[in-house]
Design a protein around this motif. Structure first.
Motif, short mmCIF file in Angstrom:
data_model
loop_
_atom_site.label_atom_id
_atom_site.label_comp_id
_atom_site.label_asym_id
_atom_site.label_seq_id
_atom_site.Cartn_x
_atom_site.Cartn_y
_atom_site.Cartn_z
N LEU A 127 33.71 2.66 18.42
CA LEU A 127 34.83 2.11 19.17
C LEU A 127 35.03 2.90 20.46
CD1 LEU A 127 37.16 0.04 19.05
CD2 LEU A 127 38.57 1.84 18.04
N GLU A 178 37.95 4.08 25.74
CA GLU A 178 38.59 3.44 26.89
C GLU A 178 39.47 2.26 26.50
OE1 GLU A 178 35.45 4.07 26.55
OE2 GLU A 178 35.00 5.63 28.06
N LEU A 179 39.16 1.60 25.38
CA LEU A 179 39.96 0.47 24.97
C LEU A 179 41.38 0.90 24.61
CD1 LEU A 179 37.43 -1.53 22.76
CD2 LEU A 179 38.19 -2.04 25.08
N SER A 180 41.48 1.97 23.84
CA SER A 180 42.81 2.47 23.47
C SER A 180 43.56 2.98 24.70
CB SER A 180 42.68 3.58 22.43
OG SER A 180 43.94 4.05 22.02
N ALA A 204 43.16 1.92 27.78
CA ALA A 204 43.57 0.77 28.57
C ALA A 204 44.81 0.11 27.98
CB ALA A 204 42.43 -0.24 28.66
N ALA A 205 44.85 0.02 26.63
CA ALA A 205 46.03 -0.55 25.99
C ALA A 205 47.26 0.31 26.23
CB ALA A 205 45.78 -0.71 24.49
N ARG A 240 48.74 -0.31 19.43
CA ARG A 240 47.32 -0.10 19.75
C ARG A 240 46.48 -0.11 18.48
NH1 ARG A 240 49.26 4.20 23.11
NH2 ARG A 240 48.24 5.73 21.75
N VAL A 255 44.29 -3.39 18.40
CA VAL A 255 43.03 -3.02 19.06
C VAL A 255 42.10 -2.31 18.09
CG1 VAL A 255 41.98 -1.71 20.94
CG2 VAL A 255 44.18 -2.85 21.30
N GLN A 256 42.54 -1.20 17.54
CA GLN A 256 41.65 -0.35 16.76
C GLN A 256 41.30 -0.97 15.40
OE1 GLN A 256 44.05 3.19 16.77
NE2 GLN A 256 43.15 3.96 18.67
N LEU A 302 38.89 -4.11 15.53
CA LEU A 302 37.53 -3.79 15.94
C LEU A 302 36.78 -2.96 14.90
CD1 LEU A 302 38.09 -3.03 19.74
CD2 LEU A 302 37.07 -5.07 18.71
#
Length: 276
Positions: free
Chosen positions: A169, A172-174, A176-177, A187, A191-192, A195
């Motif tokens: 994972l 950057e996704l976390s 960005a959120a 988040r 998100v996490q 995924l």
């Protein structure tokens, strides 16, 4: 070039795949052939008779054993996932390589020891006068003790698929959120967790199938008071009750395939949705 590599990979996989399919089909047919007979001889061919199936399906003890097996599988899977998921995030958060290596070795170590030795060790811990006998002494030769030992045995099989999904994972996704105003709980849930669900389901699937087929741990820590399908099959084989053992083996095989199908369906439903 890519198509050529794909064909080469399929060609290399073909012999092993064919062997596995042939072995599975032949063994499954052999089990079915033994289950549709009544005579107690280990001959390959015998008169067709469904009396063993009728007697087995009407046997309350068999269904009680099936219920115990499924209950163990579900409980052990839930506990392993509840332990393994946060543990995977803890391992991901470690920065020093020696810490990661020590933690992975600690989690993986139960697989390095024989299942008989592990079960005997738990019996020594839970026995009266043992280190845990005063607190958990009533668990020995009862279902809680079997579940505790099975969680210890199966936890690595749930943990490592989850860890692979967690490590894949992107951070950057976390981030960005968080930049968009999502709080930590949001988040995680939006998100996490979605995924990493494929890894979680893979670990749960592997844990469940291994648990419902476990033999040594329930036999040693159950003390004859806890019986699962694998033990019942072994007992019938010892008594040369080949048809009844084959019926139970077919039931266990069907349960395993049904669980695999259910997890596959859940994985497809929980997977990322493709745009129309």
């Amino acid at each position: 070039m890519t198509a050529t590599r794909r064909r080469l990979g399929l060609l290399l996989l073909a012999p092993g795949t064919a062997y596995l399919v042939l072995a599975f089909v032949s063994l499954a047919l052999l089990l079915v052939s033994y289950s549709v007979r009544t005579e107690q001889k280990s001959t390959l061919f015998a008169p067709f008779d469904l009396a063993t199936w009728r007697a087995a399906l009407g046997d309350g003890y068999l269904w009680s054993t099936v219920g115990t097996t499924l209950r163990f599988g579900l409980l052990v899977t839930v506990l392993c996932v509840l332990i393994g998921y946060p543990l995977a995030w803890c391992v991901r958060g470690l920065r020093r390589p020696w810490q990661v290596g020590a933690m992975l070795f600690l989690i993986f170590s139960p697989i390095l020891v024989s299942v008989v030795v592990r079960s005997y060790g738990w019996a020594m811990l839970l026995r009266p006068g043992g280190p845990l006998g005063g607190v958990l002494g009533g668990w020995l030769y009862h279902e809680p003790g079997v579940v505790l030992a099975l969680v210890h045995v199966e936890l690595p099989f749930a943990f490592f698929p989850i860890l692979a999904a967690v490590r894949a994972l992107p951070a950057e996704l976390s981030e960005a959120a968080a930049d968009l105003g999502a709080r930590r709980a949001r988040r995680f849930w939006q998100v996490q967790l979605p995924l990493t669900t494929p890894g979680l389901l893979s670990g749960a699937q592997l844990t469940f199938t291994l648990t419902i087929s476990a033999f040594a741990t329930p036999a040693l820590l159950g003390g004859g008071r806890v019986t699962v399908l694998a033990q019942s099959i072994y007992s019938d084989i010892q008594q040369l009750q080949w048809p009844h053992a084959a019926v139970q083996a077919v039931v266990l095989l069907v349960l395993t395939l049904a669980v695999l199908a259910i997890f596959g369906l859940v994985g497809r439903l929980a997977g990322p949705r493709r745009p129309l």
